[in-house]
Design an enzyme around this catalytic site. Sequence first.
Site, PDB file in Angstrom:
ATOM      1  N   ALA A  62       1.729   2.894   3.206  1.00 45.80           N
ATOM      2  CA  ALA A  62       2.848   3.355   2.443  1.00 45.80           C
ATOM      3  C   ALA A  62       2.402   4.717   1.705  1.00 45.80           C
ATOM      4  O   ALA A  62       3.450   5.593   1.706  1.00 45.80           O
ATOM      5  CB  ALA A  62       3.024   2.237   1.392  1.00 45.80           C
ATOM      6  N   GLU A  63       1.297   4.795   1.198  1.00 45.31           N
ATOM      7  CA  GLU A  63       1.170   6.063   0.472  1.00 45.31           C
ATOM      8  C   GLU A  63       0.855   7.290   1.607  1.00 45.31           C
ATOM      9  O   GLU A  63       1.407   8.306   0.981  1.00 45.31           O
ATOM     10  CB  GLU A  63      -0.189   5.914  -0.422  1.00 45.31           C
ATOM     11  CG  GLU A  63      -0.540   7.147  -1.231  1.00 45.31           C
ATOM     12  CD  GLU A  63      -1.294   6.879  -2.474  1.00 45.31           C
ATOM     13  OE1 GLU A  63      -1.527   8.030  -2.974  1.00 45.31           O
ATOM     14  OE2 GLU A  63      -1.645   5.747  -2.808  1.00 45.31           O
ATOM     15  N   SER A  64       0.472   7.009   2.473  1.00 47.47           N
ATOM     16  CA  SER A  64       0.077   7.988   3.639  1.00 47.47           C
ATOM     17  C   SER A  64       1.315   8.465   4.095  1.00 47.47           C
ATOM     18  O   SER A  64       1.945   9.705   4.053  1.00 47.47           O
ATOM     19  CB  SER A  64      -0.344   7.344   4.880  1.00 47.47           C
ATOM     20  OG  SER A  64      -1.785   7.045   4.477  1.00 47.47           O
TER      21      SER A  64
END
Length: 140
Positions: A62-64
Amino acid sequence: MNEYKEKILKVCNDITKGTLMETLGIEYIDVGENFLVAKMPVTPKVHQPDGVLHGGASVALAESVGSAASYIFLDAQKFYVRGIEIAANHVKGIREGEVFAKAMILHKGRTTQLWEIKITDAEGALVSVCKLTTIALPKT
């Protein structure tokens, strides 16, 4: 797929070489006016000990994808993008196959951006939903 989309996806995938994204097998596969999609294989490499997808791997996905989306939709020549907060709700376990993360902008401010990232399985069932706040820091 048009040339512009192909170019953006190539840049996103090329910059992951030698990073956590490459380690996890994350690949950017689609982009539009206000979203970016990536996929990640669900293998023992991203399992927790009992054989289901590790929540930390989902959060890394998700952060990527959210950070990459910020990079695409902001002027990367003028700003660094950093994640400053992420929250995740895991709603379904998955043991194999692939998961898909779609980052969509909820708020695009001059300094901070808020992203919703839905992670689904191959059938489209919700696996996790995350909210990511990014900050645009001026390059000096």
